[in-house]
Design a protein around this motif. Sequence first.
Motif, PDB file in Angstrom:
ATOM      1  N   THR A  93       0.870  -1.540  -0.170  1.00 23.16           N
ATOM      2  CA  THR A  93       0.628   0.550  -0.451  1.00 23.16           C
ATOM      3  C   THR A  93       0.574   1.305   0.212  1.00 23.16           C
ATOM      4  O   THR A  93       2.212   0.860   0.790  1.00 23.16           O
ATOM      5  N   ARG A 102      -3.317   3.844  -3.243  1.00 23.55           N
ATOM      6  CA  ARG A 102      -2.832   2.677  -4.721  1.00 23.55           C
ATOM      7  C   ARG A 102      -2.745   1.402  -3.545  1.00 23.55           C
ATOM      8  O   ARG A 102      -1.567   1.573  -2.484  1.00 23.55           O
ATOM      9  N   ASP A 104      -2.289  -3.115  -4.156  1.00 18.22           N
ATOM     10  CA  ASP A 104      -1.826  -4.182  -5.180  1.00 18.22           C
ATOM     11  C   ASP A 104      -1.647  -5.292  -3.839  1.00 18.22           C
ATOM     12  O   ASP A 104      -1.580  -5.160  -2.607  1.00 18.22           O
ATOM     13  N   GLU A 111      -1.776 -10.544  -9.839  1.00 14.30           N
ATOM     14  CA  GLU A 111      -1.325  -8.803  -9.447  1.00 14.30           C
ATOM     15  C   GLU A 111      -2.017  -8.386  -9.482  1.00 14.30           C
ATOM     16  O   GLU A 111      -2.728  -8.112 -11.040  1.00 14.30           O
ATOM     17  N   ASP A 113      -3.674  -4.027  -8.769  1.00 16.51           N
ATOM     18  CA  ASP A 113      -3.683  -3.458  -8.152  1.00 16.51           C
ATOM     19  C   ASP A 113      -4.731  -1.990  -8.731  1.00 16.51           C
ATOM     20  O   ASP A 113      -5.831  -2.370 -10.007  1.00 16.51           O
ATOM     21  N   TYR A 115      -5.899   1.501  -7.972  1.00 17.18           N
ATOM     22  CA  TYR A 115      -5.298   3.016  -7.811  1.00 17.18           C
ATOM     23  C   TYR A 115      -6.666   3.903  -7.520  1.00 17.18           C
ATOM     24  O   TYR A 115      -7.500   4.104  -8.244  1.00 17.18           O
TER      25      TYR A 115
END
Length: 370
Positions: A93, A102, A104, A111, A113, A115
């Motif tokens: 983070t 953000r 992840d 992965e 993510d 935003y």
Amino acid sequence: MGAHRTVVSAQARRRWIVVLAAVAVLGSLPVLAGLRPVRAAEVGLATLRERIAASGRQAHEGYALSSGLLPLPALPDLEQVTALVTGTTELRTWYAAPDRWRVDVVDEAAERDLYQTPQAQYAWDYGQNQLTRIVGAQPVRLPRGADVTPPALGTRLLGLAAADRFTPLPARRVAGLAAAGLRIVPASADTTVAHVDLWADPGTGLPLQVEVTARGGSRPVFVTRFLEVHLRTPDASVLTPPAPAAGMGFTVADTSDILGAIDRLGVGGLPARLAGSPREATAVGAAGAYGAGLARFVVVALPGRLGYRTYGRLRAFGQAVTVPQGEAAVLSTGLLTVLAVRADRTYLVAGLVQPALLRRVAAELAGGAA
């Protein structure tokens, strides 16, 4: 020569004894450090609560792990949600402000993510090479990895538990910081939560570790904690989502999960009240929240095939519930209780609430409440 070998051997043994003793002392230092009492800055309980509630202004970046031990099966189209409470989730983070952060979610296979920018949210799926721009408000949505970071979960639970009882806890070292602790004991008998333990940086109020223990349990069944954290503003480049490029999938959506799609199908509204609690006002007709505090539960009306598959999955693992019409099944994990009802339509209900409460909800949903 024999005497010389004896002297040399004795000296060698003494050197090795010294080396081994040094190794033993060095190896015991982490254990000894863990046994030493942790001294956090002196802060009153009321002040700590205020600082935690206001910690959304505190910039930080770090690496956290959340771990759930709930025996919940993977439900159709909700696998990422159930994974948050049934296993271990790695979280990275970066947080600059409420509108600039953000998170992840990293595992062996993928992965993902998320935003947050002042203009919109962006979901980036690295494995699928897919970027989604999410616009507009999300009044009701499914849980996601960003919701179980220690700061997000800690402030959320603190806000829900405003009417509950708070007691201080001994300080604890978390990610190298001496953290002050508090315990939340719910006042409602309808919740499955025995207590929530929360440790935060005493100066900023930033939650560093959160543990949730179910009624009748002696150990937490859900834990999220920082393993590494820095109280600093992350670099702006880290908070910038990937730019659309050739070969990358790119979409624009007004919601990031299945709830928006369900609502657009027009599967029907929800009752104004359930189990004596009014429905919270939202812009999503197919989903709603009822109850208060930690005894809050969420109801979603599911469309045909998804509803059929979800009910079948829950029925296979849960227990049948007798209802006025149709059928219902409830699954209790000790902390999270999940209900599926098939009547005029299919409903999925979930919350940190007692099974008896959701059995009442099942009877009302299957009785045609509107």
